[in-house]
Design a protein around this motif. Structure first.
Motif, PDB file in Angstrom:
ATOM      1  N   UNK A 151      40.018  32.876  41.871  1.00  0.00           N
ATOM      2  CA  UNK A 151      39.671  33.926  42.835  1.00  0.00           C
ATOM      3  C   UNK A 151      40.452  35.203  42.557  1.00  0.00           C
ATOM      4  N   UNK A 152      41.751  35.079  42.255  1.00  0.00           N
ATOM      5  CA  UNK A 152      42.569  36.256  41.939  1.00  0.00           C
ATOM      6  C   UNK A 152      42.028  36.974  40.707  1.00  0.00           C
ATOM      7  N   UNK A 153      41.600  36.220  39.715  1.00  0.00           N
ATOM      8  CA  UNK A 153      41.011  36.827  38.500  1.00  0.00           C
ATOM      9  C   UNK A 153      39.747  37.588  38.856  1.00  0.00           C
ATOM     10  N   UNK A 154      38.894  37.004  39.674  1.00  0.00           N
ATOM     11  CA  UNK A 154      37.635  37.655  40.046  1.00  0.00           C
ATOM     12  C   UNK A 154      37.893  38.924  40.860  1.00  0.00           C
ATOM     13  N   UNK A 155      38.878  38.894  41.753  1.00  0.00           N
ATOM     14  CA  UNK A 155      39.169  40.063  42.568  1.00  0.00           C
ATOM     15  C   UNK A 155      39.796  41.197  41.761  1.00  0.00           C
ATOM     16  N   UNK A 156      40.459  40.855  40.669  1.00  0.00           N
ATOM     17  CA  UNK A 156      41.114  41.853  39.834  1.00  0.00           C
ATOM     18  C   UNK A 156      40.117  42.651  38.986  1.00  0.00           C
ATOM     19  N   UNK A 157      38.916  42.136  38.834  1.00  0.00           N
ATOM     20  CA  UNK A 157      37.903  42.810  37.999  1.00  0.00           C
ATOM     21  C   UNK A 157      37.372  44.054  38.649  1.00  0.00           C
TER      22      UNK A 157
END
Length: 79
Positions: A73-79
């Motif tokens: 989730x953190x990776x997806x939000x960082x995009x």
């Protein structure tokens, strides 16, 4: 998942291990005025719940481990 209002700009992004129940839970707590996220509750109260939509952005299948789910989730939000 994302909650949006048609009348105001902010969106609220969240995650849940059980998509089948979260929308009912959110609507229930917001209607009661007891949602813990104050800015969301204030927007719901000010702009009426009918203007809000609930959308599933992405479903992370097979990610049973809470740590892996959180990192993804953190990776997806960082995009």
């Amino acid at each position: 998942m994302v909650l949006r209002s048609l009348q105001i700009y902010p969106i609220w992004v969240g995650s849940t291990p059980d998509l089948s129940k979260i929308q009912n839970q959110l609507w229930f707590t917001l209607r009661l005025g007891s949602h813990p996220h104050r800015s969301l509750q204030d927007a719901w109260t000010a702009h009426e719940g009918d203007t809000f939509s609930f959308e599933v952005i992405e479903e992370l299948k097979g990610k049973d481990n809470a740590y892996i789910r959180s990192a993804t989730l953190k990776e997806l939000l960082a995009k």
